[in-house]
Write a protein that holds these residues in place. Structure first.
Motif, PDB file in Angstrom:
ATOM      1  N   GLY A 225       0.811  -1.214   0.000  1.00  0.00           N
ATOM      2  CA  GLY A 225       0.000   0.000   0.000  1.00  0.00           C
ATOM      3  C   GLY A 225       0.841   1.258   0.000  1.00  0.00           C
ATOM      4  O   GLY A 225       0.538   2.219  -0.691  1.00  0.00           O
ATOM      5  N   TYR A 226       1.959   1.245   0.758  1.00  0.00           N
ATOM      6  CA  TYR A 226       2.713   2.493   0.877  1.00  0.00           C
ATOM      7  C   TYR A 226       3.438   2.850  -0.406  1.00  0.00           C
ATOM      8  O   TYR A 226       3.727   4.027  -0.648  1.00  0.00           O
ATOM      9  CB  TYR A 226       3.663   2.470   2.079  1.00  0.00           C
ATOM     10  N   ALA A 229       0.712   4.400  -2.376  1.00  0.00           N
ATOM     11  CA  ALA A 229       0.480   5.746  -1.841  1.00  0.00           C
ATOM     12  C   ALA A 229       1.532   6.712  -2.375  1.00  0.00           C
ATOM     13  O   ALA A 229       1.206   7.825  -2.798  1.00  0.00           O
ATOM     14  CB  ALA A 229       0.513   5.719  -0.315  1.00  0.00           C
ATOM     15  N   HIS A 244      11.799   3.203  -0.837  1.00  0.00           N
ATOM     16  CA  HIS A 244      10.934   2.157  -0.294  1.00  0.00           C
ATOM     17  C   HIS A 244      11.441   0.748  -0.567  1.00  0.00           C
ATOM     18  O   HIS A 244      11.209  -0.160   0.220  1.00  0.00           O
ATOM     19  CB  HIS A 244       9.521   2.295  -0.856  1.00  0.00           C
ATOM     20  N   ALA A 333       7.912  -8.227   9.831  1.00  0.00           N
ATOM     21  CA  ALA A 333       6.533  -8.285   9.355  1.00  0.00           C
ATOM     22  C   ALA A 333       5.937  -6.883   9.302  1.00  0.00           C
ATOM     23  O   ALA A 333       6.417  -5.969   9.956  1.00  0.00           O
ATOM     24  CB  ALA A 333       5.708  -9.152  10.283  1.00  0.00           C
ATOM     25  N   VAL A 334       4.903  -6.739   8.485  1.00  0.00           N
ATOM     26  CA  VAL A 334       4.217  -5.461   8.356  1.00  0.00           C
ATOM     27  C   VAL A 334       3.647  -5.080   9.728  1.00  0.00           C
ATOM     28  O   VAL A 334       3.435  -5.947  10.574  1.00  0.00           O
ATOM     29  CB  VAL A 334       3.092  -5.579   7.319  1.00  0.00           C
ATOM     30  N   ALA A 335       3.440  -3.791   9.902  1.00  0.00           N
ATOM     31  CA  ALA A 335       2.971  -3.267  11.187  1.00  0.00           C
ATOM     32  C   ALA A 335       1.931  -4.186  11.813  1.00  0.00           C
ATOM     33  O   ALA A 335       1.008  -4.635  11.145  1.00  0.00           O
ATOM     34  CB  ALA A 335       2.359  -1.896  10.961  1.00  0.00           C
TER      35      ALA A 335
ATOM     36  N   LEU B  95       1.097   2.802   5.088  1.00  0.00           N
ATOM     37  CA  LEU B  95       2.182   3.562   5.703  1.00  0.00           C
ATOM     38  C   LEU B  95       3.408   2.668   5.787  1.00  0.00           C
ATOM     39  O   LEU B  95       3.310   1.535   6.273  1.00  0.00           O
ATOM     40  CB  LEU B  95       1.770   4.004   7.111  1.00  0.00           C
ATOM     41  N   ASN B  96       4.529   3.161   5.312  1.00  0.00           N
ATOM     42  CA  ASN B  96       5.757   2.371   5.381  1.00  0.00           C
ATOM     43  C   ASN B  96       6.098   2.080   6.849  1.00  0.00           C
ATOM     44  O   ASN B  96       6.323   2.999   7.626  1.00  0.00           O
ATOM     45  CB  ASN B  96       6.900   3.136   4.708  1.00  0.00           C
ATOM     46  N   PRO B  97       6.119   0.779   7.221  1.00  0.00           N
ATOM     47  CA  PRO B  97       6.240   0.454   8.650  1.00  0.00           C
ATOM     48  C   PRO B  97       7.560   0.861   9.284  1.00  0.00           C
ATOM     49  O   PRO B  97       7.704   0.796  10.496  1.00  0.00           O
ATOM     50  CB  PRO B  97       6.071  -1.067   8.674  1.00  0.00           C
ATOM     51  N   TRP B  98       8.555   1.268   8.482  1.00  0.00           N
ATOM     52  CA  TRP B  98       9.853   1.641   9.060  1.00  0.00           C
ATOM     53  C   TRP B  98      10.058   3.147   9.163  1.00  0.00           C
ATOM     54  O   TRP B  98      11.116   3.614   9.513  1.00  0.00           O
ATOM     55  CB  TRP B  98      10.987   1.015   8.247  1.00  0.00           C
ATOM     56  N   TRP B  99       9.049   3.903   8.757  1.00  0.00           N
ATOM     57  CA  TRP B  99       9.188   5.363   8.789  1.00  0.00           C
ATOM     58  C   TRP B  99       8.437   5.927   9.986  1.00  0.00           C
ATOM     59  O   TRP B  99       7.355   5.441  10.330  1.00  0.00           O
ATOM     60  CB  TRP B  99       8.615   5.976   7.498  1.00  0.00           C
TER      61      TRP B  99
END
Lengths: 339, 269
Positions: A225-226, A229, A244, A333-335, B95-99
């Motif tokens: 997704g990011y 975005a 990214h 892993a993703v958030a 949302l980029n999880p590392w930012w």
């Protein structure tokens, strides 16, 4: 990212091992090309601490005396002693690891048929072998980044061509293809050219697997997704790669490097073992070991096999480190979802 | 309705064999608010991505200020990106999880506001974080450390930093608790009051649609079956499918036994 604490020792262990090999090569007791013509095929010199009278002394070596009846058999005359000292400046101004007081000779791993110190040559050969592995890995990973990113980002026909090409390479028995290719190229070349050819061929045949891996990571990241975005904010492919995608590739690259360096070192050893890598007088573990392939040598001059011990240690260590790195560098892993 | 800002003409798009959009025409005027409702997989998200220029329709075109969006390049493309912003579905993945929060909110400006210095961008980012009701500590946090509602606010903030004319919102309420949904909708209303802003809200919930949109489009299987003003939709939907979903919604409202009002703790307006 709590695992970070573990990542460092693993990588540092491996790096320091290779640095040690390369660093020690500069501090080898003798030059890799220095021939002691009077002492061919000498066995490892014994370092003694007790003199004939039975008294304890600082480490010393006895005078080596070639025996008159056959080449390659030696006696010791312990009436003449040469003390051994560590980290001494040698005649040429280098700091050497250890040496016996001149004119005493200390061959830790013995000498080969030309009277060259096997220990010094093992260190120098390790540098050549490691440099081949390292350079080939760097070139292969560069090719892999290029191929993987192109395939993963563009998709469509570039992906088709790169992926099928990589699969074709992976389907080939790489070692045989490598040997055939290398044999087809000029054999009698200066060491530098032979080195470059080995690096080039190994990396051209070795980029496929990391490229496939990177392609997968790029593809999965591209669909995040990011990334979508960021495209919505007008981001172009360069920005997406830089901000990214590359950060996600770092872990994979680290683990791949740890796996590929020892693998390519083995390939280099195989090449030079068969006389297709760097040639005499430049040492590599492969060329040095090629003399052990004959029964007689292996039986009577077992010390010529010392590079194999160093090689085995390097490979085992790298394998262990690669496994640790691979586990630790897995992309996080993703958030986490809300509970 | 004033003149159209963003116009979709006969958009059609197939995802492999499945038809995602089957000829959708739509026009969004300045400061208008439109809600698109429909069941999952009816092509709502595809429609939004086409409107935002992130997907190319197979046929048909999206026109922004008189120019076909997919052909835009360079400065014109940037202008379009600043004018039309899409807030993606699933805030955790968008949302980029590392930012950290600050980098995330600054990203659109890093890309599209090269006229601002780094410090100015930081200031604007912090101002918007505050405007959407996030604490200053969010600047240092990673998306994984935020709640769902906070992530949604963060998404809104980063879209709003560009001060777009059209804001496209893809299921901004999905996965949020009702009081938080309410807060997000209120925030959206406030943002609309602050500045001229057209919104297109894609949602499952008729309640949310009624709360913050003047017009409603009902989608089914890739086509808009009904496009009405909100009032006439609720008083008498024309299409059979619209009647069905309205009846279903009303039934759920009737079955719902309200308890004592919940104190949300968040801003209530």
């Amino acid at each position: 990212m709590r695992e970070c604490a573990w990542r460092l020792p693993a990588a540092v262990t491996l790096l320091s091992w290779y640095m040690l090999l390369a660093g020690l090569a500069w501090m080898a007791p003798y030059s890799w090309r220095e021939q002691h013509r009077d002492f061919p095929a000498a066995p490892p010199t014994r370092i003694r601490m007790v003199d004939p009278a039975g008294e304890w002394r600082m480490p010393f070596v006895c005078k080596m005396v070639p025996s008159s009846d056959s080449v390659g058999s030696y006696g010791e005359d312990c009436r003449v002693r040469y003390p051994v000292s560590l980290l001494q400046p040698a005649g040429d101004g280098r700091m050497v690891l250890f040496r016996a007081e001149s004119p005493g000779l200390l061959f830790l791993f013995g000498t080969d048929d030309l009277g060259r110190d096997v220990f010094s040559r093992s260190l120098a050969g390790g540098t050549v072998t490691f440099a081949t592995g390292l350079l080939a890995t760097m070139v292969a990973l560069l090719l892999a980044i290029l191929g993987g990113c192109l395939a993963g980002l563009l998709g469509g026909w570039p992906d088709l061509m790169i992926s099928r090409g990589a699969e074709l390479l992976m389907a080939l028995p790489v070692l045989y293809v490598l040997l055939a290719l290398r044999a087809a190229l000029p054999i009698q070349t200066p060491p530098a050219v032979a080195f470059a050819l080995a690096v080039g061929l190994i990396s051209i045949l070795g980029w496929a697997r990391p490229a496939r891996l990177l392609r997968g990571v790029v593809m999965s990241t591209r669909n995040e997704g990011y990334v979508m975005a960021a495209r919505g904010f007008g981001a172009g492919p360069i920005y997406l790669l830089r901000k990214h995608i590359f950060p996600r590739l770092r872990g994979v690259l680290g683990a791949q490097a740890a796996i590929l360096i020892p693998e390519f070192m083995l390939v280099e050893v195989a090449l030079s073992f068969l006389g297709l890598g760097v040639a005499e007088p430049v040492p590599s573990w492969g060329t040095m070991l090629s003399s052990v392939q004959y029964d007689l040598v292996a039986d009577r001059r077992w010390w010529l096999g010392f590079p194999a011990v160093l090689l085995t240690l390097s490979i085992l260590l790298s394998g262990q480190v690669a496994r640790t790195l691979e586990l630790q560098l897995q992309p996080v892993a993703v958030a986490p979802e809300e509970s | 309705m004033s003149e159209a800002l963003l116009v979709a003409r006969e958009l059609a798009k197939r995802h492999r064999a499945a038809c995602a959009l089957g000829g959708v025409s739509l026009s969004i005027g300045a400061e208008e608010s439109l809600a698109i409702v429909g069941e999952s997989g009816c092509g709502k998200s595809t429609l939004l991505r086409c409107l935002a220029g992130l997907e190319r329709p197979d046929t048909g075109s999206v026109v922004f200020e008189g120019v076909v969006v997919w052909r835009l390049r360079g400065e014109q493309r940037k202008r379009f990106c600043r004018g039309v912003q899409l807030v993606l579905q699933d805030a955790a993945r968008a949302l980029n999880p590392w930012w950290n929060g600050l980098a995330l909110v600054r990203e659109p400006m890093d890309l599209l506001r090269s006229d601002l210095s780094r410090q100015e961008r930081d200031v604007v980012a912090r101002r918007w974080l505050e405007r959407v009701g996030l604490p200053a500590s969010v600047t240092e946090r990673l998306p994984g450390e935020l709640s769902g509602g906070q992530r949604q606010r963060l998404l809104l903030a980063r879209a709003m930093t560009l001060e777009p004319a059209v804001l496209l919102l893809d299921e901004p309420l999905a996965g949020l608790d009702p009081p938080i949904q309410r807060d997000i909708l209120d925030l959206l209303q406030e943002l609309r009051r602050d500045r001229p802003l057209a919104t297109v809200l894609v949602t499952h919930s008729l309640g949310a649609a009624a709360h913050c949109a003047e017009r409603i489009a009902v989608m089914r299987s890739g086509v808009i079956v009904e496009l009405q003003s909100m009032d006439s939709f609720f008083s008498g939907p024309q299409h059979l499918y619209s009647q069905e979903i309205l009846a279903g919604w009303q039934a759920r409202q009737a079955n719902f036994v309200p308890g004592p009002p919940i104190k949300s703790g968040g801003p209530t307006h």
